[in-house]
Design a protein around this motif. Sequence first.
Motif, PDB file in Angstrom:
ATOM      1  N   ASN A   1       0.882  -1.305  -0.043  1.00  0.00           N
ATOM      2  CA  ASN A   1      -0.015   0.036  -0.096  1.00  0.00           C
ATOM      3  C   ASN A   1       0.704   1.168  -0.083  1.00  0.00           C
ATOM      4  N   GLN A   2       1.898   0.975  -0.772  1.00  0.00           N
ATOM      5  CA  GLN A   2       2.581   2.469  -0.959  1.00  0.00           C
ATOM      6  C   GLN A   2       2.766   2.943  -2.202  1.00  0.00           C
ATOM      7  N   LYS A   3       3.213   4.090  -2.414  1.00  0.00           N
ATOM      8  CA  LYS A   3       2.955   5.063  -3.840  1.00  0.00           C
ATOM      9  C   LYS A   3       4.439   5.613  -4.129  1.00  0.00           C
ATOM     10  N   ASN A   4       4.794   5.623  -5.339  1.00  0.00           N
ATOM     11  CA  ASN A   4       6.048   6.425  -5.866  1.00  0.00           C
ATOM     12  C   ASN A   4       5.654   7.774  -5.807  1.00  0.00           C
ATOM     13  N   ASP A   5       6.143   8.655  -4.761  1.00  0.00           N
ATOM     14  CA  ASP A   5       5.992  10.116  -4.863  1.00  0.00           C
ATOM     15  C   ASP A   5       7.252  10.896  -4.871  1.00  0.00           C
ATOM     16  N   VAL A   6       8.113  10.161  -5.342  1.00  0.00           N
ATOM     17  CA  VAL A   6       9.475  10.590  -5.581  1.00  0.00           C
ATOM     18  C   VAL A   6      10.200  10.706  -7.055  1.00  0.00           C
ATOM     19  N   PHE A   7      10.113   9.876  -7.851  1.00  0.00           N
ATOM     20  CA  PHE A   7      10.653   9.842  -9.210  1.00  0.00           C
ATOM     21  C   PHE A   7       9.641  10.042 -10.381  1.00  0.00           C
ATOM     22  N   ARG A   8      10.117  10.663 -11.172  1.00  0.00           N
ATOM     23  CA  ARG A   8       9.600  10.926 -12.784  1.00  0.00           C
ATOM     24  C   ARG A   8      10.624  10.556 -13.652  1.00  0.00           C
ATOM     25  N   PHE A   9      10.399   9.887 -14.704  1.00  0.00           N
ATOM     26  CA  PHE A   9      11.432   9.807 -15.619  1.00  0.00           C
ATOM     27  C   PHE A   9      10.836  10.588 -17.155  1.00  0.00           C
ATOM     28  N   ARG A  10      11.836  11.250 -17.352  1.00  0.00           N
ATOM     29  CA  ARG A  10      11.411  12.229 -18.719  1.00  0.00           C
ATOM     30  C   ARG A  10      11.440  11.148 -19.940  1.00  0.00           C
ATOM     31  N   SER A  11      12.423  10.438 -20.154  1.00  0.00           N
ATOM     32  CA  SER A  11      12.306   9.555 -21.374  1.00  0.00           C
ATOM     33  C   SER A  11      12.165   8.163 -20.942  1.00  0.00           C
ATOM     34  N   ASP A  12      11.000   7.671 -20.290  1.00  0.00           N
ATOM     35  CA  ASP A  12      10.560   6.307 -19.872  1.00  0.00           C
ATOM     36  C   ASP A  12      10.117   5.607 -21.138  1.00  0.00           C
ATOM     37  N   TYR A  13      10.451   4.447 -21.508  1.00  0.00           N
ATOM     38  CA  TYR A  13      10.012   3.888 -22.688  1.00  0.00           C
ATOM     39  C   TYR A  13       8.884   2.874 -22.014  1.00  0.00           C
ATOM     40  N   LEU A  14       7.424   3.281 -21.961  1.00  0.00           N
ATOM     41  CA  LEU A  14       6.640   2.584 -21.258  1.00  0.00           C
ATOM     42  C   LEU A  14       6.289   1.339 -21.987  1.00  0.00           C
ATOM     43  N   ILE A  15       6.514   1.358 -23.193  1.00  0.00           N
ATOM     44  CA  ILE A  15       6.169  -0.031 -23.970  1.00  0.00           C
ATOM     45  C   ILE A  15       6.802  -1.189 -23.592  1.00  0.00           C
ATOM     46  N   HIS A  16       8.153  -1.032 -22.881  1.00  0.00           N
ATOM     47  CA  HIS A  16       8.801  -2.055 -22.742  1.00  0.00           C
ATOM     48  C   HIS A  16       8.180  -3.187 -21.835  1.00  0.00           C
ATOM     49  N   THR A  17       7.439  -2.977 -20.839  1.00  0.00           N
ATOM     50  CA  THR A  17       6.661  -3.763 -20.303  1.00  0.00           C
ATOM     51  C   THR A  17       5.911  -4.821 -20.933  1.00  0.00           C
ATOM     52  N   LEU A  18       5.552  -4.389 -22.127  1.00  0.00           N
ATOM     53  CA  LEU A  18       4.555  -5.431 -22.964  1.00  0.00           C
ATOM     54  C   LEU A  18       5.704  -6.531 -23.427  1.00  0.00           C
ATOM     55  N   GLU A  19       7.141  -6.302 -23.359  1.00  0.00           N
ATOM     56  CA  GLU A  19       8.095  -7.135 -24.131  1.00  0.00           C
ATOM     57  C   GLU A  19       8.636  -8.073 -22.886  1.00  0.00           C
ATOM     58  N   ASP A  20       8.328  -7.735 -21.688  1.00  0.00           N
ATOM     59  CA  ASP A  20       9.145  -8.465 -20.576  1.00  0.00           C
ATOM     60  C   ASP A  20       8.771  -9.820 -20.469  1.00  0.00           C
ATOM     61  N   GLU A  21       7.471 -10.327 -20.939  1.00  0.00           N
ATOM     62  CA  GLU A  21       7.329 -11.536 -21.072  1.00  0.00           C
ATOM     63  C   GLU A  21       7.867 -12.562 -21.808  1.00  0.00           C
ATOM     64  N   ILE A  22       8.381 -11.913 -23.078  1.00  0.00           N
ATOM     65  CA  ILE A  22       9.348 -12.322 -23.859  1.00  0.00           C
ATOM     66  C   ILE A  22      10.729 -12.320 -23.318  1.00  0.00           C
ATOM     67  N   LEU A  23      11.206 -11.237 -22.631  1.00  0.00           N
ATOM     68  CA  LEU A  23      12.440 -10.964 -22.398  1.00  0.00           C
ATOM     69  C   LEU A  23      12.913 -12.077 -21.327  1.00  0.00           C
ATOM     70  N   LEU A  24      12.028 -12.471 -20.273  1.00  0.00           N
ATOM     71  CA  LEU A  24      12.514 -13.351 -19.354  1.00  0.00           C
ATOM     72  C   LEU A  24      13.132 -14.523 -19.964  1.00  0.00           C
ATOM     73  N   PRO A  25      12.158 -15.174 -20.528  1.00  0.00           N
ATOM     74  CA  PRO A  25      12.852 -16.580 -20.977  1.00  0.00           C
ATOM     75  C   PRO A  25      14.138 -16.469 -21.780  1.00  0.00           C
TER      76      PRO A  25
ATOM     77  N   THR B   1      15.551   5.057 -30.240  1.00  0.00           N
ATOM     78  CA  THR B   1      14.049   4.765 -30.402  1.00  0.00           C
ATOM     79  C   THR B   1      13.668   4.020 -29.118  1.00  0.00           C
ATOM     80  N   GLY B   2      14.527   3.584 -28.467  1.00  0.00           N
ATOM     81  CA  GLY B   2      13.928   2.761 -27.158  1.00  0.00           C
ATOM     82  C   GLY B   2      13.944   1.218 -27.384  1.00  0.00           C
ATOM     83  N   ARG B   3      13.907   0.975 -28.698  1.00  0.00           N
ATOM     84  CA  ARG B   3      13.390  -0.528 -28.978  1.00  0.00           C
ATOM     85  C   ARG B   3      14.405  -1.325 -28.610  1.00  0.00           C
ATOM     86  N   ARG B   4      14.013  -2.685 -28.059  1.00  0.00           N
ATOM     87  CA  ARG B   4      15.054  -3.704 -27.831  1.00  0.00           C
ATOM     88  C   ARG B   4      15.249  -4.772 -28.650  1.00  0.00           C
TER      89      ARG B   4
END
Length: 438
Positions: free
Chosen positions: A198-222, A283-286
């Motif tokens: 029940n905590q929140k991130n109230d400290v950090f903000r990222f100017r260039s954060d590639y949000l789309i990366h999380t969609l690829e993490d299921e592929i990255l892990l194996p 581009t942020g692409r992996r």
Amino acid sequence: MSEYKELIKQFDKIRSYVRDFYVYGFKTREDFHEKSGRTYDNQRRRMESWFSDYIRTDQNGHKKSVFLTLDSSRMAVNPLYQAWKSKSFTDNDISLRFLLSDLLADGRPRSLETIANELQTQYGCLFDTQAIRRKLSFYEKQGLITRRKEGKHYQYSSISPLSQTHPGLFPALWLAVSFFQGAAPFGFIGSTILDFWNQKNDVFRFRSDYLIHTLEDEILLPILHAMEQKCRIQITVKSTKLAAAPYPAKHKEGPAFGIPKHLPGRVSSLTVTPIKILTSTQTGRRYLCAWQENAHRLSTFRLDSIQNIQLLTPDPAYDAHRKSFQDIFPYVWGVSFGDSPKKEPETVVMEICFDEKEENFILTRLQREGRGGTLKRLLPGVYEYSRLCADAAELLPWIKSFTGRIRSFQCSNPAVEKRFWNDMKKMQEYYGLPHQSI
């Protein structure tokens, strides 16, 4: 007819839709050809529920396109994590989750039979012992409970929370997790930890954060597991090279008109040995860099083009493939290792002219963007840039950005040099320019 449900069983079914809505916001219902219109409607409704604050629509005649508008610098957490937090579950799954947590909260070890009996006597719920065993085994792998053998039976007990066993970690731990959830691969894990406490991130903000990366993490892990075990993998890749679409000539094409210019490429299955994960700082692409045994060369695949992965047997030549990568990687401009195995890197030489007093920014660009190339001053206002490349064709877009100041261009690969001059000739003809210095 199946009933619509907001929760999902498999993440890979929603991954492509979230990416298309986020990256290709101009697509309408008719542009999703792979599944039925009903499937599109269900996926759209899910995303409108998950990302309601970020959904936007654009009307083009009678067609409506739905897209996501996200600004990472204004967000405490990646909204795309919500897709991970929408996994479906059965009634038994959720019941066992809470009942087992409550029963084992006292920390007292119990056998499987004792747990089954106490679930029935204390909560009035009768569960199959095999279902309980599978759930306990799953929680053990997740690090939520411990198992030790006493006599002929295993004893299960819960693990005390970190807040009790390591009180000195808090609140500094929240600071680390808040940073991790926005800055590292698998940031969804950090977000889930914050949710759990029940905590929140109230400290950090990222100017260039590639949000789309999380969609690829299921592929990255194996892939990372395979690299750790030096194994081959079988990947299913949906080609990012697109073929022209058969639209009538009277229609205008492109995002502005809601009509995609190309149709998706083909899907293929390949057996490769994963060597390295590369990330573009532009581009942020992996990308997955892997050895293709059939082609006897290194290749790269965009993670967002890989649909699924199957772990295979260890590759006895893994170390040799990794050494091949380390030998050639200093000469790689972007992510390409060329279309064929080559022993020697290609050479690119360009002479460029500019006014050193008025156009010093050109020199700054050459120094900043040259990626290890050699820069030599030949005459006042004339510089020579040269570089060894694994695939010289990758430099062409950057070299063309100096059009108007290029005095000469040479490449040890005749095909690349011919392509450059042909492109310049077409550009001059298109704009009606005289054949002069480029």
